[in-house]
Design a protein around this motif. Structure first.
Motif, PDB file in Angstrom:
ATOM      1  N   HIS A  55      74.450 -14.970  61.924  1.00  0.00           N
ATOM      2  CA  HIS A  55      74.442 -14.487  60.726  1.00  0.00           C
ATOM      3  C   HIS A  55      73.610 -13.052  60.368  1.00  0.00           C
ATOM      4  CE1 HIS A  55      70.194 -15.457  60.098  1.00  0.00           C
ATOM      5  NE2 HIS A  55      70.215 -16.408  60.580  1.00  0.00           N
ATOM      6  N   GLY A  56      73.388 -12.585  61.538  1.00  0.00           N
ATOM      7  CA  GLY A  56      72.543 -11.068  61.429  1.00  0.00           C
ATOM      8  C   GLY A  56      72.304 -10.530  62.806  1.00  0.00           C
ATOM      9  N   ILE A  57      71.698  -9.413  62.748  1.00  0.00           N
ATOM     10  CA  ILE A  57      71.455  -8.602  64.106  1.00  0.00           C
ATOM     11  C   ILE A  57      70.179  -8.025  63.777  1.00  0.00           C
ATOM     12  CG2 ILE A  57      72.639  -6.570  63.355  1.00  0.00           C
ATOM     13  CD1 ILE A  57      73.551  -6.626  66.385  1.00  0.00           C
ATOM     14  N   LYS A  58      69.205  -7.943  64.830  1.00  0.00           N
ATOM     15  CA  LYS A  58      67.888  -7.263  64.885  1.00  0.00           C
ATOM     16  C   LYS A  58      67.981  -6.057  66.032  1.00  0.00           C
ATOM     17  CE  LYS A  58      62.990  -8.742  64.847  1.00  0.00           C
ATOM     18  NZ  LYS A  58      62.174  -9.881  64.988  1.00  0.00           N
ATOM     19  N   LEU A  59      67.666  -4.988  65.453  1.00  0.00           N
ATOM     20  CA  LEU A  59      67.743  -3.756  66.433  1.00  0.00           C
ATOM     21  C   LEU A  59      66.405  -3.325  66.664  1.00  0.00           C
ATOM     22  CD1 LEU A  59      70.759  -1.965  64.955  1.00  0.00           C
ATOM     23  CD2 LEU A  59      70.735  -3.474  66.990  1.00  0.00           C
ATOM     24  N   MET A  60      66.204  -2.701  67.797  1.00  0.00           N
ATOM     25  CA  MET A  60      64.854  -1.946  68.213  1.00  0.00           C
ATOM     26  C   MET A  60      65.179  -0.597  67.564  1.00  0.00           C
ATOM     27  SD  MET A  60      63.872  -3.063  72.187  1.00  0.00           S
ATOM     28  CE  MET A  60      65.610  -3.220  72.809  1.00  0.00           C
ATOM     29  N   VAL A  61      64.003  -0.165  66.820  1.00  0.00           N
ATOM     30  CA  VAL A  61      64.031   1.233  66.285  1.00  0.00           C
ATOM     31  C   VAL A  61      62.648   1.650  66.274  1.00  0.00           C
ATOM     32  CG1 VAL A  61      65.724   0.613  64.402  1.00  0.00           C
ATOM     33  CG2 VAL A  61      63.634   0.227  63.932  1.00  0.00           C
ATOM     34  N   PRO A  62      62.293   3.006  66.372  1.00  0.00           N
ATOM     35  CA  PRO A  62      61.046   3.593  66.591  1.00  0.00           C
ATOM     36  C   PRO A  62      59.912   2.916  65.664  1.00  0.00           C
ATOM     37  CG  PRO A  62      62.450   5.373  66.413  1.00  0.00           C
ATOM     38  CD  PRO A  62      63.452   4.168  65.977  1.00  0.00           C
ATOM     39  N   GLY A  63      58.821   2.297  66.494  1.00  0.00           N
ATOM     40  CA  GLY A  63      57.831   1.764  65.934  1.00  0.00           C
ATOM     41  C   GLY A  63      57.969   0.254  65.318  1.00  0.00           C
ATOM     42  N   GLY A  64      59.243  -0.362  65.759  1.00  0.00           N
ATOM     43  CA  GLY A  64      59.448  -1.843  65.415  1.00  0.00           C
ATOM     44  C   GLY A  64      60.953  -2.266  65.463  1.00  0.00           C
ATOM     45  N   PHE A  65      61.287  -2.941  64.462  1.00  0.00           N
ATOM     46  CA  PHE A  65      62.767  -3.476  64.527  1.00  0.00           C
ATOM     47  C   PHE A  65      63.181  -3.341  63.044  1.00  0.00           C
ATOM     48  CE2 PHE A  65      60.245  -5.912  67.365  1.00  0.00           C
ATOM     49  CZ  PHE A  65      61.073  -6.020  68.607  1.00  0.00           C
ATOM     50  N   ARG A  66      64.622  -3.189  63.031  1.00  0.00           N
ATOM     51  CA  ARG A  66      65.561  -3.200  61.940  1.00  0.00           C
ATOM     52  C   ARG A  66      66.377  -4.311  62.170  1.00  0.00           C
ATOM     53  NH1 ARG A  66      65.370  -1.790  56.861  1.00  0.00           N
ATOM     54  NH2 ARG A  66      64.604   0.472  57.133  1.00  0.00           N
ATOM     55  N   SER A  67      66.428  -5.064  60.842  1.00  0.00           N
ATOM     56  CA  SER A  67      67.400  -6.421  60.920  1.00  0.00           C
ATOM     57  C   SER A  67      68.188  -6.304  59.585  1.00  0.00           C
ATOM     58  CB  SER A  67      66.727  -7.782  61.092  1.00  0.00           C
ATOM     59  OG  SER A  67      65.754  -7.849  60.196  1.00  0.00           O
ATOM     60  N   PHE A  68      69.572  -6.655  59.842  1.00  0.00           N
ATOM     61  CA  PHE A  68      70.452  -7.109  58.878  1.00  0.00           C
ATOM     62  C   PHE A  68      70.884  -8.585  58.946  1.00  0.00           C
ATOM     63  CE2 PHE A  68      70.494  -2.702  60.134  1.00  0.00           C
ATOM     64  CZ  PHE A  68      70.715  -2.064  58.776  1.00  0.00           C
ATOM     65  N   SER A  69      70.642  -9.234  57.809  1.00  0.00           N
ATOM     66  CA  SER A  69      71.016 -10.614  57.809  1.00  0.00           C
ATOM     67  C   SER A  69      71.714 -11.233  56.545  1.00  0.00           C
ATOM     68  CB  SER A  69      69.922 -11.581  58.222  1.00  0.00           C
ATOM     69  OG  SER A  69      68.832 -11.229  57.474  1.00  0.00           O
ATOM     70  N   VAL A  70      72.406 -12.495  56.554  1.00  0.00           N
ATOM     71  CA  VAL A  70      72.709 -13.150  55.539  1.00  0.00           C
ATOM     72  C   VAL A  70      71.937 -14.115  55.255  1.00  0.00           C
ATOM     73  CG1 VAL A  70      74.629 -14.288  54.191  1.00  0.00           C
ATOM     74  CG2 VAL A  70      74.903 -12.174  55.756  1.00  0.00           C
ATOM     75  N   ASP A  71      71.272 -14.499  53.985  1.00  0.00           N
ATOM     76  CA  ASP A  71      70.226 -15.645  54.001  1.00  0.00           C
ATOM     77  C   ASP A  71      70.829 -16.610  52.776  1.00  0.00           C
ATOM     78  OD1 ASP A  71      68.416 -14.893  56.167  1.00  0.00           O
ATOM     79  OD2 ASP A  71      67.885 -13.344  54.941  1.00  0.00           O
ATOM     80  N   LEU A  72      70.171 -17.582  52.398  1.00  0.00           N
ATOM     81  CA  LEU A  72      70.459 -18.546  51.353  1.00  0.00           C
ATOM     82  C   LEU A  72      69.053 -18.156  50.467  1.00  0.00           C
ATOM     83  CD1 LEU A  72      71.787 -21.585  52.646  1.00  0.00           C
ATOM     84  CD2 LEU A  72      73.142 -19.799  51.263  1.00  0.00           C
ATOM     85  N   SER A  73      69.321 -17.912  49.083  1.00  0.00           N
ATOM     86  CA  SER A  73      68.183 -17.554  48.213  1.00  0.00           C
ATOM     87  C   SER A  73      67.914 -19.282  47.728  1.00  0.00           C
ATOM     88  CB  SER A  73      68.510 -16.985  46.927  1.00  0.00           C
ATOM     89  OG  SER A  73      69.675 -17.379  46.387  1.00  0.00           O
ATOM     90  N   THR A  74      66.908 -19.377  47.150  1.00  0.00           N
ATOM     91  CA  THR A  74      66.215 -20.683  46.678  1.00  0.00           C
ATOM     92  C   THR A  74      67.154 -21.416  45.838  1.00  0.00           C
ATOM     93  OG1 THR A  74      65.135 -19.654  44.879  1.00  0.00           O
ATOM     94  CG2 THR A  74      63.859 -20.001  46.727  1.00  0.00           C
ATOM     95  N   ASP A  75      68.101 -20.830  45.184  1.00  0.00           N
ATOM     96  CA  ASP A  75      69.302 -21.378  44.440  1.00  0.00           C
ATOM     97  C   ASP A  75      70.398 -21.679  44.962  1.00  0.00           C
ATOM     98  OD1 ASP A  75      70.099 -19.016  44.638  1.00  0.00           O
ATOM     99  OD2 ASP A  75      70.518 -18.474  42.352  1.00  0.00           O
ATOM    100  N   GLY A  76      70.417 -21.544  46.514  1.00  0.00           N
ATOM    101  CA  GLY A  76      71.725 -21.725  47.185  1.00  0.00           C
ATOM    102  C   GLY A  76      72.626 -20.503  47.174  1.00  0.00           C
ATOM    103  N   THR A  77      72.410 -19.440  46.711  1.00  0.00           N
ATOM    104  CA  THR A  77      73.454 -18.562  46.852  1.00  0.00           C
ATOM    105  C   THR A  77      73.064 -17.585  47.897  1.00  0.00           C
ATOM    106  OG1 THR A  77      72.192 -16.923  45.407  1.00  0.00           O
ATOM    107  CG2 THR A  77      73.797 -18.343  44.309  1.00  0.00           C
ATOM    108  N   LEU A  78      74.071 -16.610  48.394  1.00  0.00           N
ATOM    109  CA  LEU A  78      74.103 -15.919  49.626  1.00  0.00           C
ATOM    110  C   LEU A  78      73.192 -14.777  48.976  1.00  0.00           C
ATOM    111  CD1 LEU A  78      77.534 -15.972  51.045  1.00  0.00           C
ATOM    112  CD2 LEU A  78      75.525 -17.160  51.897  1.00  0.00           C
TER     113      LEU A  78
END
Length: 148
Positions: free
Chosen positions: A87-110
């Motif tokens: 559901h996503g990817i985490k990349l190394m970037v200068p000083g840390g990481f950058r991630s992109f992901s799809v999560d579920l909110s508390t009400d169940g929506t994407l």
């Protein structure tokens, strides 16, 4: 069979059914998130063999950047989610990481999000209204990372 043993067997049967329903629900949620993340994963597969900017590699690995993989795939720190349902990817970037992901909110929506996770300090999250805005941010980030 006595009453106590009968109640115990009934609870054991209910527990097994409950666990099976939870697993089905978890798999269904993971599949839904993976389906929503498919445009990201497809875009990443399309560009994973592209060259990363040398200056960026020098910032990530100052002492041995020349011995590192200089393709975008070499920056992958983690594919987020179950291997069957990424559901996503985490990349190394200068000083840390950058991630992109799809999560579920508390009400169940994407919820489409990106996080900047420094090596020290708190992660900074950006949440997007829709997939188009999220993917546009991914493209901007890749323009910063890739040698295009």
């Amino acid at each position: 069979m006595n009453d106590t043993l009968s109640k115990i067997r009934q609870k054991a049967g209910q527990s097994g059914e409950s666990q099976m329903l939870q697993k089905e629900s978890k798999d269904s949620t993971a599949a839904m998130r993976a389906k929503a993340a498919e445009p990201l994963m497809t875009a990443f597969r399309d560009i994973q063999n592209e060259f990363v900017k040398i200056d960026l590699l020098k910032q990530i690995w100052p002492n041995d950047f020349d011995r590192r993989n200089d393709r975008l795939g070499g920056l992958v720190a983690e594919i987020l989610g179950d291997p069957r349902f990424p559901h996503g990817i985490k990349l190394m970037v200068p000083g840390g990481f950058r991630s992109f992901s799809v999560d579920l909110s508390t009400d169940g929506t994407l919820c489409y999000s990106s996080a900047r996770e420094p090596h020290s300090g708190r992660a900074q999250y950006v949440h997007f209204q829709n997939e188009e805005q999220w993917m546009e941010f991914f493209y901007k980030t890749m323009a910063y990372i890739l040698e295009v």
